[in-house]
Design a protein around this motif. Structure first.
Motif, PDB file in Angstrom:
ATOM      1  N   ALA A 169      -6.392  -1.257   5.160  1.00  0.00           N
ATOM      2  CA  ALA A 169      -6.237  -1.835   3.822  1.00  0.00           C
ATOM      3  C   ALA A 169      -7.255  -1.275   2.841  1.00  0.00           C
ATOM      4  O   ALA A 169      -6.967  -1.145   1.656  1.00  0.00           O
ATOM      5  CB  ALA A 169      -6.366  -3.366   3.890  1.00  0.00           C
ATOM      6  N   TYR A 170      -8.490  -0.912   3.315  1.00  0.00           N
ATOM      7  CA  TYR A 170      -9.554  -0.507   2.402  1.00  0.00           C
ATOM      8  C   TYR A 170      -9.989   0.926   2.690  1.00  0.00           C
ATOM      9  O   TYR A 170     -11.053   1.185   3.236  1.00  0.00           O
ATOM     10  CB  TYR A 170     -10.763  -1.446   2.531  1.00  0.00           C
ATOM     11  CG  TYR A 170     -10.439  -2.863   2.190  1.00  0.00           C
ATOM     12  CD1 TYR A 170     -10.335  -3.275   0.869  1.00  0.00           C
ATOM     13  CD2 TYR A 170     -10.224  -3.797   3.204  1.00  0.00           C
ATOM     14  CE1 TYR A 170     -10.021  -4.591   0.578  1.00  0.00           C
ATOM     15  CE2 TYR A 170      -9.905  -5.098   2.900  1.00  0.00           C
ATOM     16  CZ  TYR A 170      -9.809  -5.503   1.593  1.00  0.00           C
ATOM     17  OH  TYR A 170      -9.499  -6.798   1.289  1.00  0.00           O
ATOM     18  N   GLY A 171      -9.128   1.835   2.387  1.00  0.00           N
ATOM     19  CA  GLY A 171      -9.483   3.241   2.420  1.00  0.00           C
ATOM     20  C   GLY A 171      -8.735   4.037   3.440  1.00  0.00           C
ATOM     21  O   GLY A 171      -8.282   5.138   3.182  1.00  0.00           O
ATOM     22  N   ALA A 212      -2.023   6.858  -3.837  1.00  0.00           N
ATOM     23  CA  ALA A 212      -2.649   8.000  -4.495  1.00  0.00           C
ATOM     24  C   ALA A 212      -2.200   8.113  -5.947  1.00  0.00           C
ATOM     25  O   ALA A 212      -2.986   8.435  -6.834  1.00  0.00           O
ATOM     26  CB  ALA A 212      -2.329   9.281  -3.722  1.00  0.00           C
ATOM     27  N   ALA A 213      -0.907   7.862  -6.187  1.00  0.00           N
ATOM     28  CA  ALA A 213      -0.410   7.943  -7.562  1.00  0.00           C
ATOM     29  C   ALA A 213      -1.060   6.887  -8.444  1.00  0.00           C
ATOM     30  O   ALA A 213      -1.419   7.140  -9.594  1.00  0.00           O
ATOM     31  CB  ALA A 213       1.114   7.791  -7.563  1.00  0.00           C
ATOM     32  N   LEU A 272       3.150   6.015   9.555  1.00  0.00           N
ATOM     33  CA  LEU A 272       1.918   5.291   9.850  1.00  0.00           C
ATOM     34  C   LEU A 272       0.809   6.233  10.294  1.00  0.00           C
ATOM     35  O   LEU A 272      -0.368   6.043   9.938  1.00  0.00           O
ATOM     36  CB  LEU A 272       2.177   4.244  10.938  1.00  0.00           C
ATOM     37  CG  LEU A 272       3.056   3.046  10.552  1.00  0.00           C
ATOM     38  CD1 LEU A 272       3.367   2.199  11.785  1.00  0.00           C
ATOM     39  CD2 LEU A 272       2.367   2.198   9.481  1.00  0.00           C
ATOM     40  N   ALA A 273       1.178   7.254  11.040  1.00  0.00           N
ATOM     41  CA  ALA A 273       0.175   8.217  11.503  1.00  0.00           C
ATOM     42  C   ALA A 273      -0.410   8.998  10.331  1.00  0.00           C
ATOM     43  O   ALA A 273      -1.624   9.272  10.299  1.00  0.00           O
ATOM     44  CB  ALA A 273       0.791   9.155  12.534  1.00  0.00           C
ATOM     45  N   SER A 274       0.439   9.397   9.360  1.00  0.00           N
ATOM     46  CA  SER A 274      -0.049  10.138   8.202  1.00  0.00           C
ATOM     47  C   SER A 274      -0.963   9.284   7.339  1.00  0.00           C
ATOM     48  O   SER A 274      -1.846   9.793   6.646  1.00  0.00           O
ATOM     49  CB  SER A 274       1.129  10.672   7.376  1.00  0.00           C
ATOM     50  OG  SER A 274       1.893   9.586   6.851  1.00  0.00           O
ATOM     51  N   ALA A 275      -0.760   7.976   7.382  1.00  0.00           N
ATOM     52  CA  ALA A 275      -1.607   7.061   6.612  1.00  0.00           C
ATOM     53  C   ALA A 275      -2.840   6.646   7.388  1.00  0.00           C
ATOM     54  O   ALA A 275      -3.687   5.919   6.878  1.00  0.00           O
ATOM     55  CB  ALA A 275      -0.805   5.827   6.220  1.00  0.00           C
ATOM     56  N   LEU A 304       0.811  -1.218   0.000  1.00  0.00           N
ATOM     57  CA  LEU A 304       0.000   0.000   0.000  1.00  0.00           C
ATOM     58  C   LEU A 304       0.841   1.264   0.000  1.00  0.00           C
ATOM     59  O   LEU A 304       0.329   2.361   0.223  1.00  0.00           O
ATOM     60  CB  LEU A 304      -0.923   0.000   1.233  1.00  0.00           C
ATOM     61  CG  LEU A 304      -1.891  -1.197   1.313  1.00  0.00           C
ATOM     62  CD1 LEU A 304      -2.730  -1.104   2.583  1.00  0.00           C
ATOM     63  CD2 LEU A 304      -2.785  -1.260   0.088  1.00  0.00           C
ATOM     64  N   GLY A 305       2.139   1.121  -0.204  1.00  0.00           N
ATOM     65  CA  GLY A 305       3.002   2.293  -0.325  1.00  0.00           C
ATOM     66  C   GLY A 305       3.778   2.638   0.922  1.00  0.00           C
ATOM     67  O   GLY A 305       4.462   3.674   0.954  1.00  0.00           O
TER      68      GLY A 305
END
Length: 229
Positions: free
Chosen positions: A77-79, A93-94, A49-52, A7-8
């Motif tokens: 994982a989903y959103g 996002a890319a 992790l916090a930013s995600a 997931l990046g």
């Protein structure tokens, strides 16, 4: 549990998230001690992790460092939009933006000048066997009609020259070739030439046949009794 690397997220962030899910909330110092990582390295992974939206700090005691609690794996994982203002991972996002541009017709690249865009080709219909056409019977060639044959014109008797008639008359009267030559004032060889020419024209082989042919065609008349006397 899905890997956050897909997931990046970085491998460090994925390792910290798995540790928090499996062993419960921990402080940054506890994670650095448990995992044997530098505290600065743990701090960068926690910020990622916090930013995600994968972890959230909880300060139980104001004087102590916050304890990091993981979000449920399904939400990550989903959103991963569990609270307002949470940003997506850069790589995800890319990828989403790239897929949106690919699917939206307004973002399709214009075809190069002079090149016709490819259209989906419809499958060609299978060529079946050609229908059989009734064959007309060929006309039978009948026998050619018989044409009436015109009779070939019969060649008449060759006309005799006056000297030939005089020679035949003398020979028919019983004169010899010598006497006939003397009467006509010609040589005996000329008499032989005249007779040979008449035999060739009448198609006979000897003088006897010549006499019969001339007599049958009335070219000469037989001599009278007084002439033979």
């Amino acid at each position: 549990m899905a890997s956050l690397v897909r997931l990046g997220q970085s491998p460090d962030a994925d390792l910290l998230y798995r540790t928090l899910v499996n062993f419960g909330p921990r402080t940054a110092a506890d994670l650095a001690t448990d995992l044997g990582m530098a505290l600065r390295r743990v701090g960068r992974a926690l910020d990622e992790l916090a930013s995600a939206g994968a972890v959230a700090p909880e300060a139980t005691v104001p004087s102590r460092a916050p304890t990091w609690t993981p979000r449920p794996a399904a939400e990550v994982a989903y959103g991963r939009r569990t609270h307002a203002g949470t940003a997506r991972a850069p790589l995800v996002a890319a990828l989403v933006g790239l897929m949106a541009r690919h699917l939206h017709p307004a973002h399709q690249p214009a075809p190069a000048a002079g090149l016709t865009p490819l259209q989906p080709r419809e499958p060609a219909p299978a060529a079946g066997p050609a229908p059989l056409q009734p064959r007309e019977p060929a006309p039978t060639a009948g026998p050619a009609p018989l044409q009436p044959r015109e009779p070939a014109p019969t060649a008449g008797p060759a006309p005799l020259q006056p000297r030939e008639r005089a020679l035949i008359a003398l020979l028919a009267a019983g004169h010899t070739e010598v006497r006939a030559a003397r009467e006509l004032g010609i040589s005996r060889r000329t008499v032989s030439y005249i007779l040979r020419d008449m035999m060739d024209r009448l198609g006979v082989a000897n003088r006897f046949q010549l006499g019969l042919t001339l007599g049958a065609r009335y070219a000469i008349r037989p001599p009278h009794h007084d002439e033979c006397a």
